[in-house]
Design a protein around this motif. Structure first.
Motif, PDB file in Angstrom:
ATOM      1  N   ARG A  80     -34.301  59.218  92.944  1.00 37.64           N
ATOM      2  CA  ARG A  80     -32.739  58.624  92.699  1.00 37.64           C
ATOM      3  C   ARG A  80     -33.526  56.787  93.888  1.00 37.64           C
ATOM      4  N   ALA A  81     -34.152  56.725  94.165  1.00 35.08           N
ATOM      5  CA  ALA A  81     -34.695  55.462  94.927  1.00 35.08           C
ATOM      6  C   ALA A  81     -35.505  54.792  93.847  1.00 35.08           C
ATOM      7  N   GLN A  82     -36.084  55.459  93.058  1.00 38.14           N
ATOM      8  CA  GLN A  82     -36.661  54.356  91.648  1.00 38.14           C
ATOM      9  C   GLN A  82     -35.594  53.999  90.880  1.00 38.14           C
ATOM     10  N   THR A  83     -34.831  54.704  89.951  1.00 40.69           N
ATOM     11  CA  THR A  83     -33.458  54.414  89.592  1.00 40.69           C
ATOM     12  C   THR A  83     -32.975  52.817  90.331  1.00 40.69           C
ATOM     13  N   GLU A  84     -32.178  53.211  91.702  1.00 40.84           N
ATOM     14  CA  GLU A  84     -32.103  52.159  91.923  1.00 40.84           C
ATOM     15  C   GLU A  84     -32.348  51.159  92.170  1.00 40.84           C
ATOM     16  N   GLU A  85     -34.124  51.051  92.378  1.00 39.47           N
ATOM     17  CA  GLU A  85     -35.062  50.152  92.438  1.00 39.47           C
ATOM     18  C   GLU A  85     -34.431  49.343  90.866  1.00 39.47           C
ATOM     19  N   ALA A  86     -34.859  50.013  89.687  1.00 38.90           N
ATOM     20  CA  ALA A  86     -34.718  49.558  88.337  1.00 38.90           C
ATOM     21  C   ALA A  86     -33.195  49.121  88.312  1.00 38.90           C
ATOM     22  N   GLN A  87     -32.814  49.722  88.638  1.00 44.65           N
ATOM     23  CA  GLN A  87     -31.148  49.075  88.660  1.00 44.65           C
ATOM     24  C   GLN A  87     -30.566  47.981  89.407  1.00 44.65           C
ATOM     25  N   ARG A  88     -31.635  47.354  90.447  1.00 49.21           N
ATOM     26  CA  ARG A  88     -31.644  46.556  91.672  1.00 49.21           C
ATOM     27  C   ARG A  88     -32.317  45.730  90.646  1.00 49.21           C
ATOM     28  N   ARG A  89     -33.140  45.627  90.077  1.00 54.06           N
ATOM     29  CA  ARG A  89     -34.346  44.838  88.991  1.00 54.06           C
ATOM     30  C   ARG A  89     -33.565  43.905  87.966  1.00 54.06           C
ATOM     31  N   GLY A  90     -32.516  44.696  87.474  1.00 49.81           N
ATOM     32  CA  GLY A  90     -31.873  44.563  85.979  1.00 49.81           C
ATOM     33  C   GLY A  90     -31.798  45.501  85.215  1.00 49.81           C
ATOM     34  N   LEU A  91     -32.601  46.735  85.463  1.00 44.52           N
ATOM     35  CA  LEU A  91     -32.524  47.013  83.825  1.00 44.52           C
ATOM     36  C   LEU A  91     -31.454  47.551  84.061  1.00 44.52           C
ATOM     37  N   PHE A  92     -31.162  47.638  81.639  1.00 43.00           N
ATOM     38  CA  PHE A  92     -30.502  48.155  81.948  1.00 43.00           C
ATOM     39  C   PHE A  92     -31.082  49.171  80.515  1.00 43.00           C
ATOM     40  N   GLY A  93     -32.029  49.482  80.239  1.00 48.68           N
ATOM     41  CA  GLY A  93     -32.370  50.436  78.809  1.00 48.68           C
ATOM     42  C   GLY A  93     -33.670  50.179  79.059  1.00 48.68           C
ATOM     43  N   ALA A  94     -34.488  51.830  78.024  1.00 52.25           N
ATOM     44  CA  ALA A  94     -35.923  51.699  78.212  1.00 52.25           C
ATOM     45  C   ALA A  94     -36.514  51.703  76.892  1.00 52.25           C
ATOM     46  N   PRO A  95     -37.700  51.476  76.526  1.00 48.89           N
ATOM     47  CA  PRO A  95     -38.812  51.056  77.511  1.00 48.89           C
ATOM     48  C   PRO A  95     -38.048  49.669  78.640  1.00 48.89           C
ATOM     49  N   THR A  96     -38.626  49.455  79.313  1.00 51.48           N
ATOM     50  CA  THR A  96     -38.430  47.873  80.422  1.00 51.48           C
ATOM     51  C   THR A  96     -39.946  47.704  80.930  1.00 51.48           C
ATOM     52  N   PHE A  97     -40.340  46.918  80.852  1.00 51.55           N
ATOM     53  CA  PHE A  97     -41.918  46.343  81.706  1.00 51.55           C
ATOM     54  C   PHE A  97     -41.405  45.114  81.920  1.00 51.55           C
ATOM     55  N   SER A  98     -41.418  44.929  83.916  1.00 53.38           N
ATOM     56  CA  SER A  98     -41.234  43.966  84.441  1.00 53.38           C
ATOM     57  C   SER A  98     -42.911  43.925  85.603  1.00 53.38           C
ATOM     58  N   THR A  99     -42.925  42.479  85.437  1.00 51.24           N
ATOM     59  CA  THR A  99     -44.271  41.755  85.967  1.00 51.24           C
ATOM     60  C   THR A  99     -43.740  41.439  87.354  1.00 51.24           C
ATOM     61  N   ALA A 100     -44.766  40.883  87.696  1.00 54.05           N
ATOM     62  CA  ALA A 100     -45.272  40.657  89.499  1.00 54.05           C
ATOM     63  C   ALA A 100     -44.269  39.617  89.761  1.00 54.05           C
ATOM     64  N   ASP A 101     -44.106  38.595  88.722  1.00 50.17           N
ATOM     65  CA  ASP A 101     -43.679  37.768  89.016  1.00 50.17           C
ATOM     66  C   ASP A 101     -42.089  37.602  88.529  1.00 50.17           C
ATOM     67  N   GLY A 102     -41.273  38.592  88.550  1.00 49.61           N
ATOM     68  CA  GLY A 102     -40.083  39.565  88.395  1.00 49.61           C
ATOM     69  C   GLY A 102     -39.172  39.100  86.966  1.00 49.61           C
TER      70      GLY A 102
END
Lengths: 203, 203
Positions: free
Chosen positions: A159-181
């Protein structure tokens, strides 16, 4: 360049996450980038957009293109491909097991094996038997892992992982995110994301 | 290999159609593939899916990613980029003028110039003044072209073009279609579509 790192967010039910999962480790090794596998659930994110299933089911023309495109793509990559039935698969159990595994040496191999079982062999990934078989293939005792995966702690972590994904602005998969956002959405953005992670790594 | 041909379907309002329009002619020349520029309107297709504006406006997380992704992509391609205001632009007039032009030698240059005006210079493409200026830059007398573009025949042609797009299963832009019925959706599928057109050309 010590910490060139890329987060790989995926849902086991996501079609384009299959080629991404099979491609990312060799490409990252070549690029000198460390990858973190981050399974999450698209379902709650889709629900918050008013969708009760995959957009590929909701929008048939888009869905027809995706299946054909994926078929062409897998052929180009020499990856076997079978359309999962039903689609999308319920990825909850596999994601919980993956979170247990990603604390252990076998986590990434498990993730890749789940994608192969689902998209190459046509197996159902909501079946604990499929999970046990995959774990067995990795020489991991299935029973304690499946028990840990179904414990409250694992549920809370997903649940926490999914909430973090949503907080980061993810809306689909796969998504790659970098340390600088930066967010890079889609299997076809993998190479660019790796390059970004490499070029923008903290010294 | 006489007729390696690829249809390039685009809407002037479509963001990823901008890099595709700027890239397609040199890439096609290199691949030995003839390209047909086919402007159409996404609006009626979106409406039939229940959308009254761009999905990038309807789904804000998807929209935020698209703008950032396009910005990165244009930087990689050394293409200037400005976000159109408002978005999406009304592309009706530009599409009608383009259909007139694509019967003449200046049609493709006109299409490319519209994309530049909109996405590089931040001009409004629903303004007949913008159209007249672009035509002037191509040494084309604007008044008769704008009159022809607004005649019933042009309106009917654009409607027919849009209906054909929908009948072929298009749901977004840019889309590339081949003589043997393959659809490739997205600027990031351009290279693959050209290769397909080349490999599957009728002898």
């Amino acid at each position: 360049m010590a910490d060139a790192i890329l987060d790989f967010w995926f849902d086991f039910a996501s079609t384009y996450s299959y080629p991404a999962a099979l491609r990312i480790r060799p490409l990252a090794r070549e690029a000198g980038v460390a990858v973190r596998f981050r399974p999450f659930l698209l379902g709650p994110i889709f629900k918050s957009q008013g969708w009760d299933t995959s957009p590929f089911n909701l929008y048939p023309a888009k869905g027809r293109h995706m299946w054909r495109d994926l078929e062409r793509l897998c052929a180009d990559l020499s990856l076997p491909f079978r359309r999962p039935e039903p689609f999308p698969q319920n990825s909850l159990l596999a994601a919980r097991v993956a979170l247990v595994g990603l604390d252990e040496p076998w986590g990434e191999e498990f993730c890749v094996a789940v994608f192969r079982a689902e998209f190459a062999d046509g197996r159902r990934i909501d079946d604990p038997g499929t999970m046990a078989e995959i774990l067995g293939g990795l020489k991991v005792a299935a029973a304690p892992v499946l028990a840990a995966a179904q414990a409250d702690e694992s549920k809370a972590r997903l649940r926490a992982q999914t909430e973090e994904a949503q907080r980061r602005g993810l809306f689909g998969a796969p998504t790659f995110s970098t340390a600088d956002g930066e967010l890079f959405w889609g299997n076809d953005r993998l190479e660019r994301a790796l390059l970004w992670a490499k070029q923008h790594a903290r010294a």
